[in-house]
Design a protein around this motif. Structure first.
Motif, PDB file in Angstrom:
ATOM      1  N   GLU A 237       1.205  -1.186  -0.012  1.00 51.93           N
ATOM      2  CA  GLU A 237       0.400   0.026  -0.070  1.00 51.93           C
ATOM      3  C   GLU A 237       0.848   1.309  -0.085  1.00 51.93           C
ATOM      4  O   GLU A 237       0.492   2.869  -0.444  1.00 51.93           O
ATOM      5  N   ARG A 238       1.812   0.672   0.760  1.00 46.04           N
ATOM      6  CA  ARG A 238       2.690   2.608   0.683  1.00 46.04           C
ATOM      7  C   ARG A 238       4.500   2.234  -0.595  1.00 46.04           C
ATOM      8  O   ARG A 238       4.879   1.378   0.347  1.00 46.04           O
ATOM      9  N   PRO A 239       4.358   1.971  -1.411  1.00 49.75           N
ATOM     10  CA  PRO A 239       5.360   1.575  -2.278  1.00 49.75           C
ATOM     11  C   PRO A 239       7.210   2.105  -1.565  1.00 49.75           C
ATOM     12  O   PRO A 239       8.465   1.877  -1.547  1.00 49.75           O
ATOM     13  N   ARG A 240       6.627   3.194  -0.645  1.00 47.65           N
ATOM     14  CA  ARG A 240       7.940   4.493  -0.538  1.00 47.65           C
ATOM     15  C   ARG A 240       8.743   3.592   0.828  1.00 47.65           C
ATOM     16  O   ARG A 240       9.830   3.065   1.300  1.00 47.65           O
ATOM     17  N   ALA A 241       7.283   2.652   1.410  1.00 48.17           N
ATOM     18  CA  ALA A 241       7.849   1.742   2.599  1.00 48.17           C
ATOM     19  C   ALA A 241       9.322   0.998   2.857  1.00 48.17           C
ATOM     20  O   ALA A 241       9.140   0.569   2.092  1.00 48.17           O
ATOM     21  N   ARG A 242      10.027   1.434   4.017  1.00 51.20           N
ATOM     22  CA  ARG A 242      11.592   1.347   4.253  1.00 51.20           C
ATOM     23  C   ARG A 242      11.479  -0.121   5.616  1.00 51.20           C
ATOM     24  O   ARG A 242      11.303   0.721   6.668  1.00 51.20           O
ATOM     25  N   LEU A 243      11.630  -1.155   5.485  1.00 52.00           N
ATOM     26  CA  LEU A 243      12.319  -1.641   6.829  1.00 52.00           C
ATOM     27  C   LEU A 243      13.059  -1.882   7.055  1.00 52.00           C
ATOM     28  O   LEU A 243      13.955  -2.488   6.510  1.00 52.00           O
ATOM     29  N   VAL A 244      14.241  -1.470   8.002  1.00 50.05           N
ATOM     30  CA  VAL A 244      15.559  -1.039   8.731  1.00 50.05           C
ATOM     31  C   VAL A 244      15.514  -2.318   9.942  1.00 50.05           C
ATOM     32  O   VAL A 244      14.320  -2.516  10.815  1.00 50.05           O
ATOM     33  N   LEU A 245      16.069  -2.974   9.387  1.00 48.10           N
ATOM     34  CA  LEU A 245      16.659  -3.991  11.171  1.00 48.10           C
ATOM     35  C   LEU A 245      18.120  -4.183  11.640  1.00 48.10           C
ATOM     36  O   LEU A 245      18.632  -4.052  10.645  1.00 48.10           O
ATOM     37  N   LEU A 246      18.488  -3.870  12.823  1.00 47.92           N
ATOM     38  CA  LEU A 246      19.494  -3.081  13.784  1.00 47.92           C
ATOM     39  C   LEU A 246      19.569  -4.169  13.765  1.00 47.92           C
ATOM     40  O   LEU A 246      18.653  -4.950  14.618  1.00 47.92           O
ATOM     41  N   GLY A 247      20.900  -4.092  13.984  1.00 44.30           N
ATOM     42  CA  GLY A 247      21.625  -5.711  14.968  1.00 44.30           C
ATOM     43  C   GLY A 247      21.486  -7.215  14.594  1.00 44.30           C
ATOM     44  O   GLY A 247      21.477  -7.001  13.521  1.00 44.30           O
ATOM     45  N   ASN A 248      21.431  -7.677  15.239  1.00 41.19           N
ATOM     46  CA  ASN A 248      21.805  -9.292  15.503  1.00 41.19           C
ATOM     47  C   ASN A 248      20.331  -9.526  15.838  1.00 41.19           C
ATOM     48  O   ASN A 248      20.309  -9.853  16.908  1.00 41.19           O
ATOM     49  N   PRO A 249      19.412 -10.278  14.300  1.00 43.95           N
ATOM     50  CA  PRO A 249      17.833 -10.679  15.191  1.00 43.95           C
ATOM     51  C   PRO A 249      18.879 -12.030  16.069  1.00 43.95           C
ATOM     52  O   PRO A 249      17.243 -12.902  15.568  1.00 43.95           O
ATOM     53  N   ARG A 250      19.440 -12.714  15.687  1.00 48.22           N
ATOM     54  CA  ARG A 250      19.650 -14.274  16.150  1.00 48.22           C
ATOM     55  C   ARG A 250      18.523 -14.965  15.461  1.00 48.22           C
ATOM     56  O   ARG A 250      18.111 -15.779  16.298  1.00 48.22           O
ATOM     57  N   THR A 251      17.743 -14.969  14.295  1.00 44.51           N
ATOM     58  CA  THR A 251      17.053 -15.900  13.814  1.00 44.51           C
ATOM     59  C   THR A 251      17.266 -15.262  11.526  1.00 44.51           C
ATOM     60  O   THR A 251      17.602 -14.646  11.995  1.00 44.51           O
ATOM     61  N   PRO A 252      16.629 -15.981  11.616  1.00 41.70           N
ATOM     62  CA  PRO A 252      16.550 -16.130   9.187  1.00 41.70           C
ATOM     63  C   PRO A 252      15.901 -15.274   9.340  1.00 41.70           C
ATOM     64  O   PRO A 252      14.644 -14.641   9.875  1.00 41.70           O
ATOM     65  N   ILE A 253      16.000 -14.201   8.565  1.00 41.69           N
ATOM     66  CA  ILE A 253      15.342 -13.057   8.106  1.00 41.69           C
ATOM     67  C   ILE A 253      15.290 -13.574   6.598  1.00 41.69           C
ATOM     68  O   ILE A 253      15.603 -14.020   5.325  1.00 41.69           O
ATOM     69  N   PRO A 254      13.550 -13.735   6.865  1.00 44.57           N
ATOM     70  CA  PRO A 254      12.869 -14.007   5.041  1.00 44.57           C
ATOM     71  C   PRO A 254      12.948 -12.646   4.208  1.00 44.57           C
ATOM     72  O   PRO A 254      11.858 -12.112   3.799  1.00 44.57           O
ATOM     73  N   GLN A 255      13.826 -12.075   3.524  1.00 45.19           N
ATOM     74  CA  GLN A 255      14.714 -11.542   3.214  1.00 45.19           C
ATOM     75  C   GLN A 255      13.359 -11.499   1.314  1.00 45.19           C
ATOM     76  O   GLN A 255      12.741 -10.413   1.092  1.00 45.19           O
TER      77      GLN A 255
END
Length: 389
Positions: A237-255
């Motif tokens: 719905e908002r194509p300019r949205a960005r998700l920033v993941l800082l640090g170590n999430p310690r779990t696989p990221i479903p990119q």
């Protein structure tokens, strides 16, 4: 009072960030504080130094990785023998791993000292152990973890907890309600300060028209599913949205679940860069699925968000969301993908209201949730419990 704080974590990680800043704030209230934690590297000798008025002792440990979290007999023995001649008025044990609870019980009995115990994570019985990767290891240690977590709770003269869920569990184990203090983690508002959005974005090469949703640190598997499910709708719905993941999430990221340009993963950053990244955010997100683990904890990243003066978007799980609602410091939702996505969209679409929520978040960090304010309540609790006994 001369207070001994025992913590099992490696210094500058985990519950150390509850024990040390509380101790530092209590120094300002006239107490003498010694914090004992685990050295990041030492295996034979301890390191002792003064830090912000606190006597900080890092004890050696022979284990590594997840084992270096309060299980080592050498660490336990070193603390018990090394502290036996210490001059203390009371002991506060932060959680009950062997390297904390066994020296605490020994030193309390030896010196006839009052013992306080803190409970900051729901580990066993479906708690944190069930959420972390490594199911085989978790099954092997789960029973031992639960036993140490529960077996000694009634030995304390006073009990501090981080949530109502843990308060209820302590009562079920036989801890009197009038001997319990529930206090959240405080905010280090002097260490993390609000940064200008435009200047932060220029410094980090983030487009001015991007809509930045930021998350810091550890995230459990079910929580990352909640977050990415919500962000899929937000990005549609908002194509300019960005998700920033800082640090170590310690779990696989479903990119693969988000467009390539919608996900930014800087990884681990130092404090200066952390503040710049927080400064880029339109809102900060705290995805909590409705689990026993999340009901029992106070996520440390929330303090960073509040200190940075950024609005918070989170589900109504645990105690923290009540503070956000009560102080109008962000948006809360049900712990479901559709509801969290709606809250994120509302925050991104709010214009000046997000900035106003961020200002209220900063006032919360400087006021009721400052470590100074939290320490006042803990100080009063110590005195009340000791006077009553």
């Amino acid at each position: 009072m001369r207070l001994l704080f025992l913590n099992h974590n490696v210094a500058w990680s985990g519950t150390f960030f509850r024990a040390f800043p509380l101790g530092r704030a209590l120094v300002a209230h006239g107490h003498e504080i010694t914090v004992v934690t685990t050295s990041p590297t030492a295996r034979i000798a301890q390191r002792r130094r003064r830090r912000d008025g606190v006597d900080l002792i890092e004890t050696p440990d022979l284990f590594w990785g997840r084992g270096r979290t309060g299980w080592d007999p050498w660490n336990t023995l070193h603390r018990s023998l090394g502290l036996r001649h210490g001059d203390f008025d009371a002991i506060h044990a932060f959680d009950c791993r062997p390297a904390v609870i066994l020296p605490a019980l020994f030193l309390a009995a030896r010196g006839n000292l009052p013992l306080f115990m803190d409970w900051a994570d729901w580990w066993g019985r479906g708690g944190t152990i069930a959420e972390r990767p490594g199911h085989l290891v978790n099954r092997l240690i789960g029973g031992v973890e639960t036993w140490f977590e529960e077996a000694f709770r009634t030995h304390a003269r006073g009990t501090t907890v981080i949530s109502r869920a843990l308060e209820g569990r302590a009562v079920q184990l036989g801890v009197p309600t009038d001997a319990i203090l529930n206090f959240p983690n405080g905010c280090e508002h002097e260490g993390i300060r609000p940064h200008d959005r435009e200047r932060s974005r220029v410094a980090l090469s983030i487009d001015d028209d991007a809509e930045v949703v930021l998350h810091v640190g550890l995230i459990y598997p079910r929580d990352i599913e909640l977050l990415f499910g919500a962000m899929q709708r937000v990005c549609r719905e908002r194509p300019r949205a960005r998700l920033v993941l800082l640090g170590n999430p310690r779990t696989p990221i479903p990119q693969e679940r988000l467009p390539a340009d919608a996900l930014i993963i800087p990884g681990f950053v130092d404090l200066d860069l952390l503040q710049l990244w927080l400064g880029t955010a339109d809102c900060c997100v705290l995805p909590l699925s409705d689990t026993i683990c999340n009901r029992g904890r106070w996520p440390a990243k929330l303090s960073d968000y509040l200190c940075a003066g950024r609005s918070v978007v989170m589900p109504r799980v645990g105690d923290a969301a009540e503070w956000i609602d009560a102080h109008r410091a962000g948006w809360t939702s049900a712990p479901a993908v559709a509801s969290l996505s709606e809250a994120l969209l509302a925050a991104l679409d709010s214009g000046d209201r997000a900035s106003e929520a961020g200002e209220r978040a900063r006032r919360l960090a400087e006021g009721p949730l400052s470590w100074s304010s939290v320490a006042e309540g803990v100080d009063a609790f110590y005195r009340r419990v000791l006077l009553s006994t």
